[in-house]
Design an enzyme around this catalytic site. Sequence first.
Site, short mmCIF file in Angstrom:
data_model
loop_
_atom_site.label_atom_id
_atom_site.label_comp_id
_atom_site.label_asym_id
_atom_site.label_seq_id
_atom_site.Cartn_x
_atom_site.Cartn_y
_atom_site.Cartn_z
N HIS A 114 0.57 -1.21 -0.01
CA HIS A 114 0.11 0.00 -0.04
C HIS A 114 0.95 1.32 -0.07
O HIS A 114 1.84 1.13 0.71
CB HIS A 114 -0.91 0.12 1.24
CG HIS A 114 -1.76 -1.26 1.08
ND1 HIS A 114 -2.43 -1.57 2.21
CD2 HIS A 114 -2.34 -1.75 -0.14
CE1 HIS A 114 -3.32 -2.46 1.80
NE2 HIS A 114 -3.35 -2.67 0.49
N HIS B 220 -9.70 -3.49 -6.89
CA HIS B 220 -9.29 -4.48 -7.67
C HIS B 220 -9.11 -5.88 -7.16
O HIS B 220 -8.56 -6.68 -7.38
CB HIS B 220 -7.71 -4.23 -8.40
CG HIS B 220 -6.65 -3.72 -7.54
ND1 HIS B 220 -5.95 -2.51 -7.81
CD2 HIS B 220 -6.53 -4.09 -6.12
CE1 HIS B 220 -5.10 -2.51 -6.82
NE2 HIS B 220 -5.29 -3.31 -5.72
N SER C 129 3.42 4.14 -13.63
CA SER C 129 1.95 3.87 -13.60
C SER C 129 1.37 4.21 -14.91
O SER C 129 1.67 5.30 -15.63
CB SER C 129 1.36 4.52 -12.29
OG SER C 129 2.07 4.19 -11.18
N HIS D 214 -4.09 -5.23 -13.20
CA HIS D 214 -4.27 -4.25 -12.06
C HIS D 214 -2.76 -3.59 -11.49
O HIS D 214 -2.95 -2.84 -10.66
CB HIS D 214 -5.14 -4.78 -10.82
CG HIS D 214 -3.92 -5.76 -10.04
ND1 HIS D 214 -3.04 -6.73 -10.35
CD2 HIS D 214 -3.70 -5.36 -8.46
CE1 HIS D 214 -2.52 -7.15 -9.17
NE2 HIS D 214 -2.67 -6.55 -8.12
#
Lengths: 486, 144
Positions: A209, A334, A390, A409
């Site tokens: 995370h 996701h 990204s 994802h």
Amino acid sequence: MVGSLQVKLEKIDNWRWRIPRSYKPGMRVDGLIYSDEKLLKDLYQDKAAEQVANVAFLPGIVQYSLAMPDIHWGYGFPIGGVAATDIEAGGVVSPGGVGFDINCGVRLLKTEFQQEEIQDKIKQLVYALFSDIPSGLGVGGDIKVSRKQEEKILLKGAAWAVEQGYGIREDLECTEDNGAIAGADPNSVSERAYERGKTQSGTLGSGNHFLEIQAIDQLYDRQICDFLGLRLGQVTIMIHSGSRGLGYQVCDDNLKTMLRCLSKYNINVPDRQLACAPVNSSEGRQYLAAMRCAANYAWANRQCLMHLTRKTFERIFNSSWQKMGMHLIYDVAHNIAKIEKHTVEGKEKKLCVHRKGATRAFAPGDPSLPDRYKNIGQPVIIPGDMGRNSYLLVGTQKAMQETFGSTCHGAGRVKSRSAALRTIDANKLIKELEAKNIVVKASGRGTIVEEAPEAYKDVNDVVKVVAGAGISKRVCRMKPLGVIKG
Amino acid sequence: MKTYEIIDHTADLGIKVYGRDLEELFINSADAMFEVILGKQKPGALFEKKEFKKFLLHKNAQSIEDVFIAWMGELLYLFYTEGLIMKKADIQRLDSEAILADVSGPIFNPESYQIKTEIKAVTYHELEVQKTDKGYQAQIIFDI
């Protein structure tokens, strides 16, 4: 660990590889993996492909047991797996097909800044965000809620946060399912799950995370970029988090129930982590009602995290977030199971679509999309590792036809955390990131090493496959400037 | 005799644990789990000395694996909700249907120490509790 897949994957075309159902007795459909020659090499390193075959055992599964190019070895389902079951035909729901971190997901917001305008403030921003946003490991968040409030979070999701002043209505429109999936029942959530969730609202979590400050470094679809107000060099922010302890406990509780369902409903699956029950059974309904609560908790959580981020920017730049243009582009889940209608062999069917490390990617015109995105299709946010890129993509018609409107994802791990710790030198890595002008702040050096770029596939390779196969379209690419890890 | 080793798993983390008997296997597995979460730190300086005791009872399991998962899951839950780091366990009953135990240990103090690895859950994936020549061994994959 050496892969155990005995079967040679059949190449369909440059992007698609089949595991025929003849591979294992009990498979109800073929496996279909989106990949290319380069990424396929990683696939033989672990047991992920075997897991694609195992998922094909699920009662009611239609079309294929699918895997996205970021596929890697999970527990039960592979991470990057998509499976849809036909509810009317006794199709099942499996908590393992969602995972412990229910509605782990990502949101992307833009700013009006250009990279050069904030370059000298990145370090200050990263340190301020790190101190303002609790990781929640052993420490509760600043947003404390009562039991009654927690029940409201489980019902209302991100809208609860907006009601508290942590955002605006527009944020909800730009969140999958408007930030709250219908059919959540707070009574289906155990006391233990409440207990684990109560101190963690507004916390980031750990492991993979993160919160990242980025700059757009490549545009692929200028028309869509113009429409979204995105340009080269523009600063964006990405937040990756999930449902924290509450979601983990919901999964854990229901897995136990579903294990008993295997004999009750005479279901044969090769891995206990694939325990499941018919969607139309009391156990199936109970899980979905609780899973939706956890999903809503996660959306409220990401909304709170975005609010804290906006506040930090307001303090550092002495301005309002509106003036800084910090609008949400989109928020995607996701890890989730959804009841959706899709066309299977020419017939519309009500399916339970599991996305385990996969993102919904609906095509332009889909009725579930907000008006503002009806023309471009659903924005899809693909985080990469902290040293590379990204992506922002949009969903396509091809995804609707082939993957139940799903795509990849993220980058997908290739190196285990322990292997990363054994082989990567923390000092060297931090220097390498600094040389690329990337500021990283994590609670421990271990986290930085475990999440090192070389532990992941190159997200550019992953996105190349989904774009090549036509199940998503590239909009733009971002590079990291500053990263906060839980 | 080594009590546990880390096994490679791409996304998550696995351990293989050894014990001379089932009781020792269960206790070593719990120790290994807390070492994964907290690292090799000496608790004395880092945690409050406050002791915490909890009586555990699980029954109606169908296999030793079920009992094992219940045990590990309960300790994880006690850690995340009460902060209990199990250091001592007095196991009174342990078979393939139930476990009965008194567990105790210091309480985690978040102000003086951070969690190294957050374990989300103990998974059933490739879970094995086996009798070997030297006693027992278990393989567990954590979701982290």
